[in-house]
Design an enzyme around this catalytic site. Sequence first.
Site, PDB file in Angstrom:
ATOM      1  N   MET A  90       0.800  -1.227   0.000  1.00  0.00           N
ATOM      2  CA  MET A  90       0.000   0.000   0.000  1.00  0.00           C
ATOM      3  C   MET A  90       0.836   1.283   0.000  1.00  0.00           C
ATOM      4  O   MET A  90       0.453   2.269   0.615  1.00  0.00           O
ATOM      5  CB  MET A  90      -0.954  -0.020   1.203  1.00  0.00           C
ATOM      6  CG  MET A  90      -1.896  -1.216   1.224  1.00  0.00           C
ATOM      7  SD  MET A  90      -2.912  -1.356  -0.261  1.00  0.00           S
ATOM      8  CE  MET A  90      -4.145  -0.115   0.119  1.00  0.00           C
ATOM      9  N   HIS A 109      -3.885  -4.999  -9.475  1.00  0.00           N
ATOM     10  CA  HIS A 109      -4.887  -4.071  -8.947  1.00  0.00           C
ATOM     11  C   HIS A 109      -6.278  -4.624  -9.265  1.00  0.00           C
ATOM     12  O   HIS A 109      -6.521  -5.066 -10.395  1.00  0.00           O
ATOM     13  CB  HIS A 109      -4.697  -2.690  -9.587  1.00  0.00           C
ATOM     14  CG  HIS A 109      -5.610  -1.651  -9.003  1.00  0.00           C
ATOM     15  ND1 HIS A 109      -5.395  -1.102  -7.759  1.00  0.00           N
ATOM     16  CD2 HIS A 109      -6.744  -1.087  -9.478  1.00  0.00           C
ATOM     17  CE1 HIS A 109      -6.355  -0.234  -7.507  1.00  0.00           C
ATOM     18  NE2 HIS A 109      -7.193  -0.203  -8.525  1.00  0.00           N
TER      19      HIS A 109
HETATM   20  C1  GRF Z   1      -5.613  -7.484  -3.940  1.00  0.00           C
HETATM   21  O1  GRF Z   1      -6.951  -7.278  -4.270  1.00  0.00           O
HETATM   22  C2  GRF Z   1      -4.707  -6.763  -4.898  1.00  0.00           C
HETATM   23  O2  GRF Z   1      -5.223  -6.656  -6.180  1.00  0.00           O
HETATM   24  C3  GRF Z   1      -4.611  -5.388  -4.279  1.00  0.00           C
HETATM   25  O3  GRF Z   1      -4.603  -5.622  -2.890  1.00  0.00           O
HETATM   26  C4  GRF Z   1      -5.270  -6.846  -2.599  1.00  0.00           C
HETATM   27  C5  GRF Z   1      -4.331  -7.674  -1.793  1.00  0.00           C
HETATM   28  O4  GRF Z   1      -4.958  -8.818  -1.266  1.00  0.00           O
HETATM   29  N1  GRF Z   1      -3.471  -4.674  -4.776  1.00  0.00           N
HETATM   30  P1  GRF Z   1      -4.063  -9.906  -0.530  1.00  0.00           P
HETATM   31  O5  GRF Z   1      -3.287  -9.179   0.571  1.00  0.00           O
HETATM   32  O6  GRF Z   1      -3.136 -10.515  -1.541  1.00  0.00           O
HETATM   33  O7  GRF Z   1      -5.017 -10.891   0.042  1.00  0.00           O
END
Ligand code: GRF
Length: 190
Positions: A90, A109
């Site tokens: 993030m 994404h």
């Molecule tokens: C996913 O939906 C990805 O596309 C986005 O953040 C989310 C991460 O999910 N960038 P996780 O931590 O892999 O479960």
Amino acid sequence: MRKIVVFASGNGSNFTAIVEAVKSGKLQAEIVGLICDQPKAYVLQRANDENIPAAIFVRSEFSDKNAMETAMLNQLTEWHADWLVLAGYMRILGEVLLRAYPRHIINIHPSLLPKYRGKDAIGQAIAADAKIVGITIHYVDEGMDTGESIAQFMFEVKEGEDRDSVEHRIHALEHQKYPAVLQTLMEESK
Ligand code: GRF
């Protein structure tokens, strides 16, 4: 064998999907480490369970983004990382990492970019009453979800489908497609 480092901030279900793809031979690469910026993130537990080394970098412990990324780069060099794979990381990357890994940093994404950049892309799509939703796998640049697209996958939202269902289908698509696209990139970069 190409060496991948995953960057994640939270749950890490994509991290697990990538690790499982390596184990099953669908993704021919080595996951040499995890970089995380949240000391309590569940992804750290997942890495521990898989015996994958994890390094935590907390932004408040560094004077600025460059200092934090310079420390990350030292760790990446130690791990001999070839590719940086962002999976729910993030933070916007800065020039230190972008310059060190040109066209070797990938992100996923949960929207059909350029639609619904940034946080809660699935919520944004639902609020906009989107009929077609999906995911984008793209190169990372200095913007937020602005890098060149590598692949997109989509599906139609069913009549009356609730958020949980859409979210579940998006994540399932991510877990299936991210490792597959990474494998294609590994093959192309041989
Ligand atoms: C996913 O939906 C990805 O596309 C986005 O953040 C989310 C991460 O999910 N960038 P996780 O931590 O892999 O479960």
